[in-house]
Enzyme design. Structure first.
Site, PDB file in Angstrom:
ATOM      1  N   GLY A 243      13.358-130.924 -84.792  1.00 15.32           N
ATOM      2  CA  GLY A 243      13.565-130.983 -86.244  1.00 15.32           C
ATOM      3  C   GLY A 243      14.825-130.289 -86.731  1.00 15.32           C
TER       4      GLY A 243
ATOM      5  N   CYS B 244      19.586-139.101 -85.025  1.00 14.41           N
ATOM      6  CA  CYS B 244      18.445-138.262 -84.694  1.00 14.41           C
ATOM      7  C   CYS B 244      17.171-138.937 -85.167  1.00 14.41           C
ATOM      8  CB  CYS B 244      18.579-136.881 -85.326  1.00 14.41           C
ATOM      9  SG  CYS B 244      17.309-135.780 -84.720  1.00 14.41           S
TER      10      CYS B 244
ATOM     11  N   ASN C  28      10.610-134.345 -77.490  1.00 16.75           N
ATOM     12  CA  ASN C  28      10.836-133.164 -78.311  1.00 16.75           C
ATOM     13  C   ASN C  28      10.756-133.542 -79.776  1.00 16.75           C
ATOM     14  OD1 ASN C  28      13.593-132.912 -79.880  1.00 16.75           O
ATOM     15  ND2 ASN C  28      14.048-134.049 -78.006  1.00 16.75           N
TER      16      ASN C  28
ATOM     17  N   GLY D  98      21.873-139.698 -70.952  1.00  9.19           N
ATOM     18  CA  GLY D  98      20.486-140.137 -70.916  1.00  9.19           C
ATOM     19  C   GLY D  98      19.950-139.988 -69.506  1.00  9.19           C
TER      20      GLY D  98
ATOM     21  N   LYS E 116      24.837-127.589 -81.206  1.00  6.10           N
ATOM     22  CA  LYS E 116      23.642-128.231 -81.747  1.00  6.10           C
ATOM     23  C   LYS E 116      24.009-128.778 -83.117  1.00  6.10           C
ATOM     24  CE  LYS E 116      18.766-128.038 -82.588  1.00  6.10           C
ATOM     25  NZ  LYS E 116      18.523-129.326 -81.922  1.00  6.10           N
TER      26      LYS E 116
HETATM   27  C1  LIG Z   1      15.298-130.491 -77.062  1.00  8.71           C
HETATM   28  C2  LIG Z   1      16.370-131.471 -77.437  1.00  8.71           C
HETATM   29  C3  LIG Z   1      17.125-131.250 -78.592  1.00  8.71           C
HETATM   30  C4  LIG Z   1      18.122-132.140 -78.968  1.00  8.71           C
HETATM   31  N1  LIG Z   1      18.853-131.897 -80.104  1.00  8.71           N
HETATM   32  C5  LIG Z   1      19.844-132.759 -80.462  1.00  8.71           C
HETATM   33  C6  LIG Z   1      20.668-132.498 -81.599  1.00  8.71           C
HETATM   34  O1  LIG Z   1      20.533-131.481 -82.289  1.00  8.71           O
HETATM   35  N2  LIG Z   1      21.628-133.407 -81.917  1.00  8.71           N
HETATM   36  C7  LIG Z   1      21.852-134.535 -81.170  1.00  8.71           C
HETATM   37  O2  LIG Z   1      22.749-135.302 -81.493  1.00  8.71           O
HETATM   38  N3  LIG Z   1      21.103-134.788 -80.070  1.00  8.71           N
HETATM   39  C8  LIG Z   1      20.106-133.931 -79.713  1.00  8.71           C
HETATM   40  N4  LIG Z   1      19.360-134.185 -78.566  1.00  8.71           N
HETATM   41  C9  LIG Z   1      19.637-135.411 -77.768  1.00  8.71           C
HETATM   42  C10 LIG Z   1      20.509-135.105 -76.553  1.00  8.71           C
HETATM   43  O3  LIG Z   1      21.789-134.621 -76.948  1.00  8.71           O
HETATM   44  C11 LIG Z   1      20.686-136.369 -75.685  1.00  8.71           C
HETATM   45  O4  LIG Z   1      21.311-137.364 -76.482  1.00  8.71           O
HETATM   46  C12 LIG Z   1      19.384-136.934 -75.174  1.00  8.71           C
HETATM   47  O5  LIG Z   1      18.489-135.911 -74.848  1.00  8.71           O
HETATM   48  C13 LIG Z   1      19.554-137.846 -73.946  1.00  8.71           C
HETATM   49  O6  LIG Z   1      20.105-137.167 -72.842  1.00  8.71           O
HETATM   50  P1  LIG Z   1      19.192-136.484 -71.667  1.00  8.71           P
HETATM   51  O7  LIG Z   1      18.189-137.528 -71.244  1.00  8.71           O
HETATM   52  O8  LIG Z   1      20.156-136.128 -70.589  1.00  8.71           O
HETATM   53  O9  LIG Z   1      18.526-135.318 -72.284  1.00  8.71           O
HETATM   54  C14 LIG Z   1      18.359-133.302 -78.183  1.00  8.71           C
HETATM   55  C15 LIG Z   1      17.607-133.508 -77.016  1.00  8.71           C
HETATM   56  C16 LIG Z   1      16.628-132.617 -76.627  1.00  8.71           C
HETATM   57  C17 LIG Z   1      15.848-132.875 -75.378  1.00  8.71           C
END
Ligand SMILES: Cc1cc2nc3c(=O)[nH]c(=O)nc-3n(C[C@H](O)[C@H](O)[C@H](O)COP(=O)(O)O)c2cc1C
Ligand SMILES: Cc1cc2nc3c(=O)[nH]c(=O)nc-3n(C[C@H](O)[C@H](O)[C@H](O)COP(=O)(O)OP(=O)(O)OC[C@H]3O[C@@H](n4cnc5c(N)ncnc54)[C@H](O)[C@@H]3O)c2cc1C
Ligand code: FES
Lengths: 273, 287
Positions: B72, B130, B69, B242, B45
């Protein structure tokens, strides 16, 4: 497998399918039973599972559900899990449509369950509405020694009381079953009569907050099973945090059962999945 | 066998940062999660220099086939991460990628220098994308800002640097090219798309952070297009993500030119999603 000193049975690290054996209507609630041959036989009372369905999870109201939903197991006997729930949205609506033979997808058991009562105290179990669910297996484990106080909206909801062993004390908001009172009125009477107790409570936030204050007043330890919106249930998303005296904690990792003393308040917004 | 910036991986399936906590997973699942680890490399994370509590709840809202989400970036801060989490993450059976975010270039420089010193860290991902934190949007949304950040930290470490792009930019491909020219070794995309929800009864913002980031199958078509537009303009490896939920989805991102794929929100539905997707791609398990 249970980890020493923690009411936590480990979950297999994958979503698996349990086979639905029965879906019953119980007054205002539903009860789903499923054979979970791929999971541990000894989930701890107060732990929970993330549930979805093998088929048609999605496409309900608002084109949901998408994420799995958190449910405490009401009982776990010889590999058969039962879940007691109330239909409040698209996820629970879909679960209520399950038929015997269908696949119930699950991850669990998760979180930390109830801890034993303080030495030499009588366990007092306090349930409000659907919050009675995680008290069923806990009563089974504690035995007849435990006092049960249950509160419901109406007689239709109070049918859940029939699942317990013995005769729990029941209060309803409208007096249609048991006494017309709040379950916290019953708790005050109980603590007045016998303050050497450990209280275990699950129910809506207002009820839990009243229980927390009452237990503080009587200097009685309280374990509260809380709810918050969960996406994963195993600590991955950081979405389920609740405020405590030590700051935010992930309810799915450190809960859902928390000591009342850790909370400034049990009135948490945003309950749900 | 996959190679990412010179690091050999048993296959191409990673996790998206912030969507799998290997330490918490070990509490829930025990060492079984290490014995068949779901990803070929693990992305932490995002960590920041100072510890953060994260946004007030509620932090989640379910959308049609997706999630908003507003977490933060809660984390223990750099020192907490190095002291407490890194020793545990070092026990993972796969290479470790640490995701970092700075609220200034100085902070980013400290994060890159200190994490890059550690042998346990194989690669560093710069989260400039972010959408929950204002500076993140500013840095990653603009090619020149992104280039400045990469140029500043590039000399501070010999670890490969991955720049995680935001989809909330006018031209993600231009930002990707700027990152490459400034010395990035790879780019990853997409991060979440900015979104919001109103509470059913009050019509006030539902999320404690007011707005959040949308992820899951709902964003997959947008992500695929952005990944393809980036792979056509850069020569460095691209990590595509994604809404990936099946091997078929992952194959689409690889066909669009990605070297690796990352699984995000699907992990929440199935902690073994990475294993399943690798198997569907015909790739071996990580261990
Ligand atoms: C609950 C949650 C927390 C996330 N936290 C981070 C993070 O700390 N740093 C980051 O670069 N991306 C974060 N992401 C983004 C994911 O790494 C990813 O780029 C994004 O969710 C798209 O992929 P997905 O559709 O398969 O979830 C977060 C996504 C979610 C859903
Ligand atoms: C540890 C734990 C154990 C639980 N045990 C039980 C149990 O044994 N029995 C039981 O009946 N319930 C239990 N619950 C509650 C149960 O998880 C919820 O009732 C369920 O998730 C509701 O899903 P739904 O789709 O039917 O309703 P939803 O539509 O998700 O609505 C439920 C609530 O979520 C909020 N909400 C509405 N729309 C959204 C949205 N789009 N995104 C996010 N939130 C939204 C609202 O506050 C709403 O009141 C438990 C919860 C937890 C955390
Ligand atoms: S529900 Fe995801 S961290 Fe608790």
């Amino acid at each position: 497998m249970k980890v020493a000193d923690e009411p936590r049975t480990l979950a297999p690290p994958r979503r698996r399918t349990a086979h639905v054996t029965a879906v019953e209507r119980l007054g205002a609630y539903h009860l789903v039973r499923a054979l979970d041959s791929g999971g541990p036989q000894d989930p701890q009372p107060g732990q929970f599972y993330m549930l979805s369905t093998d088929e048609r999870w999605g496409g309900g109201a608002d084109e949901r559900p998408y994420l799995p939903r958190a449910f405490s197991h009401a009982r776990a006997r010889e590999g058969e899990l039962s879940f007691l729930f109330e239909v409040v949205g698209p996820g629970t609506a879909r679960l209520a449509e399950l038929r015997a033979g269908e696949g119930l997808a699950l991850v669990g058991p998760l979180g930390l369950g109830w801890r034993p009562p303080r030495e030499g105290t009588r366990p007092v179990l306090v349930g409000g509405g659907i919050g009675t669910a995680p008290l069923l297996c806990w009563q089974d484990e504690l035995g007849p020694e435990a006092t049960l106080l249950l509160g419901f909206r109406s007689a239709a909801h109070a049918e859940a009381a029939s699942l317990f062993v013995g005769r729990p004390e029941v209060a309803t908001d409208d007096g249609s079953a048991g006494r017309q009172a709040l379950v916290t009125d019953l708790l005050r009477e109980q603590l007045d009569a016998d303050p050497v107790a450990t209280v275990f409570a699950c129910g809506p936030p207002v009820m839990l907050e009243a229980v927390r204050l009452l237990c503080a007043e009587f200097a009685v330890p309280a374990q509260l099973a809380l709810e918050s919106g969960m996406a994963c249930g195993f600590g991955a998303c950081f979405g389920c945090v609740v405020p405590t005296k030590e700051g935010y904690i992930r309810l799915c990792v450190d809960g859902p059962v928390l000591d009342g003393e850790r909370l400034e308040s049990a009135l948490l917004g945003g309950a749900g999945h | 066998m996959t190679e990412l910036c010179g690091i050999p991986l048993a296959g191409p399936v990673l996790n998206g940062s912030g969507t799998f906590d290997a330490i918490a997973a070990r509490h829930a699942f025990g060492d079984a999660v290490l014995e068949r680890f779901p990803f070929h490399a693990f992305v932490s994370k995002t960590i920041t220099l100072a510890a953060r509590e994260g946004n007030p709840p509620p932090r989640l809202w379910e959308t049609p086939a997706g999630l908003i989400n507003s977490i933060g970036l809660p984390n223990k801060g750099l020192e907490g991460f190095l002291g407490l989490d890194l020793p545990e993450l070092a026990e993972l059976p796969v290479p470790l990628i640490v995701s970092v975010m700075g609220f200034s270039l100085d902070e980013l420089a400290t994060l890159v220098r200190r994490t890059g010193e550690r042998d346990e860290v194989a690669l560093i991902e710069l989260n400039v994308s972010c959408p929950n934190v204002e500076t993140g949007l500013v840095m990653g949304a603009d090619p020149a800002e992104t280039a400045r950040a990469v140029e500043r930290v590039r000399p501070l470490t010999d670890r490969p640097l991955i720049v995680k792009l935001t989809p909330n930019a006018n031209d993600p491909a231009a930002v990707a090219r700027a990152a490459e020219q400034a010395g990035a070794d790879a780019v990853s995309l997409i991060n979440t798309l900015k979104g919001m929800a109103l509470a059913p009864r009050t019509a006030r913002p539902w999320l404690g952070g007011t707005t959040g980031g949308v992820s899951g199958p709902a964003v997959r078509a947008i992500a695929l297009e952005q990944v393809r537009s980036v792979t056509t303009v850069v020569a460095i490896p691209v990590i595509g993500m994604g809404g990936i939920a099946t091997g078929g989805h992952a194959a689409d991102f690889l066909s669009a030119g990605a070297t690796c794929v990352a699984v995000g929100t699907e992990n929440f539905r199935d902690p073994a999603a990475g294993l399943r997707i690798a198997a569907e791609l015909g790739e071996p398990a990580a261990v």
